[in-house]
Design a protein around this motif. Sequence first.
Motif, PDB file in Angstrom:
ATOM      1  N   MET A  61       0.837  -1.204   0.000  1.00  0.00           N
ATOM      2  CA  MET A  61       0.000   0.000   0.000  1.00  0.00           C
ATOM      3  C   MET A  61       0.872   1.255   0.000  1.00  0.00           C
ATOM      4  SD  MET A  61      -2.932  -1.312   2.696  1.00  0.00           S
ATOM      5  CE  MET A  61      -3.859   0.223   2.733  1.00  0.00           C
ATOM      6  N   LEU A  62       2.007   1.183   0.696  1.00  0.00           N
ATOM      7  CA  LEU A  62       2.938   2.316   0.721  1.00  0.00           C
ATOM      8  C   LEU A  62       3.532   2.576  -0.661  1.00  0.00           C
ATOM      9  CD1 LEU A  62       4.556   4.441   2.293  1.00  0.00           C
ATOM     10  CD2 LEU A  62       6.203   2.632   2.888  1.00  0.00           C
ATOM     11  N   VAL A  63       3.854   1.515  -1.377  1.00  0.00           N
ATOM     12  CA  VAL A  63       4.387   1.670  -2.727  1.00  0.00           C
ATOM     13  C   VAL A  63       3.375   2.362  -3.634  1.00  0.00           C
ATOM     14  CG1 VAL A  63       5.077   0.417  -4.806  1.00  0.00           C
ATOM     15  CG2 VAL A  63       6.032  -0.231  -2.608  1.00  0.00           C
ATOM     16  N   LEU A  64       2.115   2.016  -3.481  1.00  0.00           N
ATOM     17  CA  LEU A  64       1.073   2.674  -4.286  1.00  0.00           C
ATOM     18  C   LEU A  64       1.052   4.176  -4.029  1.00  0.00           C
ATOM     19  CD1 LEU A  64      -1.909   0.164  -3.890  1.00  0.00           C
ATOM     20  CD2 LEU A  64      -0.479   0.500  -5.918  1.00  0.00           C
ATOM     21  N   SER A  65       1.251   4.560  -2.783  1.00  0.00           N
ATOM     22  CA  SER A  65       1.255   5.977  -2.444  1.00  0.00           C
ATOM     23  C   SER A  65       2.501   6.680  -2.976  1.00  0.00           C
ATOM     24  CB  SER A  65       1.166   6.146  -0.924  1.00  0.00           C
ATOM     25  OG  SER A  65       1.016   7.501  -0.576  1.00  0.00           O
ATOM     26  N   LEU A  66       3.658   6.028  -2.865  1.00  0.00           N
ATOM     27  CA  LEU A  66       4.886   6.595  -3.429  1.00  0.00           C
ATOM     28  C   LEU A  66       4.780   6.698  -4.950  1.00  0.00           C
ATOM     29  CD1 LEU A  66       7.524   4.719  -1.238  1.00  0.00           C
ATOM     30  CD2 LEU A  66       7.097   7.186  -1.246  1.00  0.00           C
ATOM     31  N   ARG A  67       4.149   5.705  -5.555  1.00  0.00           N
ATOM     32  CA  ARG A  67       3.945   5.750  -7.002  1.00  0.00           C
ATOM     33  C   ARG A  67       3.056   6.934  -7.382  1.00  0.00           C
ATOM     34  NH1 ARG A  67       0.732   1.024 -10.019  1.00  0.00           N
ATOM     35  NH2 ARG A  67      -0.974   2.262  -9.185  1.00  0.00           N
ATOM     36  N   ASP A  68       2.110   7.267  -6.511  1.00  0.00           N
ATOM     37  CA  ASP A  68       1.258   8.433  -6.746  1.00  0.00           C
ATOM     38  C   ASP A  68       2.089   9.715  -6.868  1.00  0.00           C
ATOM     39  OD1 ASP A  68      -1.180   7.191  -6.872  1.00  0.00           O
ATOM     40  OD2 ASP A  68      -1.815   7.692  -4.837  1.00  0.00           O
ATOM     41  N   LEU A  69       3.169   9.812  -6.099  1.00  0.00           N
ATOM     42  CA  LEU A  69       4.031  10.998  -6.174  1.00  0.00           C
ATOM     43  C   LEU A  69       4.640  11.128  -7.569  1.00  0.00           C
ATOM     44  CD1 LEU A  69       5.921  10.823  -2.750  1.00  0.00           C
ATOM     45  CD2 LEU A  69       3.899  12.170  -3.337  1.00  0.00           C
ATOM     46  N   PHE A  70       4.969   9.985  -8.150  1.00  0.00           N
ATOM     47  CA  PHE A  70       5.468   9.967  -9.529  1.00  0.00           C
ATOM     48  C   PHE A  70       4.343  10.343 -10.487  1.00  0.00           C
ATOM     49  CE2 PHE A  70       6.564   7.921 -13.539  1.00  0.00           C
ATOM     50  CZ  PHE A  70       7.914   8.248 -13.681  1.00  0.00           C
ATOM     51  N   GLU A  96      -6.660   9.090  -4.250  1.00  0.00           N
ATOM     52  CA  GLU A  96      -7.107  10.377  -4.781  1.00  0.00           C
ATOM     53  C   GLU A  96      -7.302  11.412  -3.676  1.00  0.00           C
ATOM     54  OE1 GLU A  96     -10.502   9.909  -7.281  1.00  0.00           O
ATOM     55  OE2 GLU A  96      -9.542   8.447  -8.608  1.00  0.00           O
ATOM     56  N   SER A  97      -7.723  10.962  -2.512  1.00  0.00           N
ATOM     57  CA  SER A  97      -7.993  11.897  -1.410  1.00  0.00           C
ATOM     58  C   SER A  97      -6.706  12.450  -0.803  1.00  0.00           C
ATOM     59  CB  SER A  97      -8.817  11.201  -0.317  1.00  0.00           C
ATOM     60  OG  SER A  97      -8.072  10.161   0.290  1.00  0.00           O
ATOM     61  N   TYR A  98      -5.551  11.892  -1.172  1.00  0.00           N
ATOM     62  CA  TYR A  98      -4.277  12.369  -0.623  1.00  0.00           C
ATOM     63  C   TYR A  98      -3.623  13.427  -1.519  1.00  0.00           C
ATOM     64  CZ  TYR A  98      -4.379   8.207   2.439  1.00  0.00           C
ATOM     65  OH  TYR A  98      -4.727   7.253   3.351  1.00  0.00           O
ATOM     66  N   LYS A  99      -4.315  13.854  -2.529  1.00  0.00           N
ATOM     67  CA  LYS A  99      -3.693  14.753  -3.510  1.00  0.00           C
ATOM     68  C   LYS A  99      -3.181  16.048  -2.874  1.00  0.00           C
ATOM     69  CE  LYS A  99      -4.137  16.752  -8.113  1.00  0.00           C
ATOM     70  NZ  LYS A  99      -3.498  18.023  -7.743  1.00  0.00           N
ATOM     71  N   ASN A 100      -3.910  16.592  -1.915  1.00  0.00           N
ATOM     72  CA  ASN A 100      -3.444  17.817  -1.261  1.00  0.00           C
ATOM     73  C   ASN A 100      -2.104  17.603  -0.573  1.00  0.00           C
ATOM     74  OD1 ASN A 100      -5.658  19.307  -2.071  1.00  0.00           O
ATOM     75  ND2 ASN A 100      -6.828  18.921  -0.209  1.00  0.00           N
ATOM     76  N   LEU A 101      -1.933  16.440   0.020  1.00  0.00           N
ATOM     77  CA  LEU A 101      -0.642  16.106   0.629  1.00  0.00           C
ATOM     78  C   LEU A 101       0.429  15.983  -0.445  1.00  0.00           C
ATOM     79  CD1 LEU A 101       1.217  15.142   2.949  1.00  0.00           C
ATOM     80  CD2 LEU A 101       0.317  12.829   2.573  1.00  0.00           C
ATOM     81  N   TYR A 102       0.123  15.270  -1.514  1.00  0.00           N
ATOM     82  CA  TYR A 102       1.098  15.077  -2.594  1.00  0.00           C
ATOM     83  C   TYR A 102       1.541  16.409  -3.205  1.00  0.00           C
ATOM     84  CZ  TYR A 102      -0.547  10.180  -2.550  1.00  0.00           C
ATOM     85  OH  TYR A 102      -0.870   8.904  -2.199  1.00  0.00           O
ATOM     86  N   ASP A 103       0.584  17.329  -3.340  1.00  0.00           N
ATOM     87  CA  ASP A 103       0.896  18.611  -3.975  1.00  0.00           C
ATOM     88  C   ASP A 103       1.898  19.427  -3.156  1.00  0.00           C
ATOM     89  OD1 ASP A 103      -0.692  18.178  -6.179  1.00  0.00           O
ATOM     90  OD2 ASP A 103      -2.451  19.187  -5.344  1.00  0.00           O
TER      91      ASP A 103
END
Length: 317
Positions: free
Chosen positions: A250-259, A270-277
């Motif tokens: 699950m962590l890899v999926l989130s790190l992949r989201d940063l990419f 999708e709900s973590y986008k504000n954090l990613y930004d």
Amino acid sequence: MSYQNDLKTQQPILYKILIQSFSSKKIPHAFLLVGQNAHRPAMYIAKSIICDNDTLACDECDDCRRIDEFKYTDFIYYNGKEESIKKNHIEYIQKFFDKSSIEGKAKIYMLENIDNSSNESMNSLLKILEEPEPGIYAIFTCQNLNRVLPTIQSRCQIIQLLPQSKTLLKRQLSEDNLSKDDINILSELFDSYDECQNYISSDDFETLKNEVYHFIEDLYFHRDNLIINVETHLLKKYKDKNTIQLFLNMLVLSLRDLFHVKHFLPLTYESYKNLYDRIQDSEENIINKIDLVLDTEFLLNTNANVTLLIESMMINI
């Protein structure tokens, strides 16, 4: 009998891509087929590359037959399920294709279940893909796209295979009124609705999802809190390898989201986008972090101490 009719009805997306590519003679130098039962479509692509009788493979000529029988000289095949794909396999491919074509046609290498590859082999493969040579084609398959480096993905024509269990699975999960994040995560991690059943509305799944968020937040904004928070909230509660392995995936999926954020690609969380930004990190660093987590997940299958393994990962990430 040609597989083309079956392909047209069973894999219409793949069929359309192949027809367009081969008709225009703009064939991608690397294909990545994602999903179960990818062997037959992958073999059909290999045959289509060297068959002279039709736009796609005729399945009847000598060249097609020799691909099926693994007797075509300029065709190299490895299956990660039979043996983990290692650096020496990639080095052999590189050395073999430095020579002239024996058949006088295209040279093809196929790596099935590429998601079962060592980190060294992935990095060696990336070097080949970065500078593709004319007349050399790669065909990869995987069931877990999450375990394939984003940089390798970016250099391939990625095709999600049908019957697309992910599409059907998402439809089934949506009937349970799950959040979009939960649907995305579960459909990335599992192949069937039955496998997801243990995690639908599970307190553990919710906990792990929150731990992923806090891990990313601490990693980038509260680094001094990372180890103590993971030890206190994750490792204190979960000791079994399966749960920790699920957390790492699950962590890899989130790190992949940063990419993915950098390339405007769909997000899993999708709900973590504000954090990613808010996060500023280079693609190279993100990939290195993914690589480290995948390596840790791989080592969990050994007899390594879970706590020490996770602590080592946090120190090095």
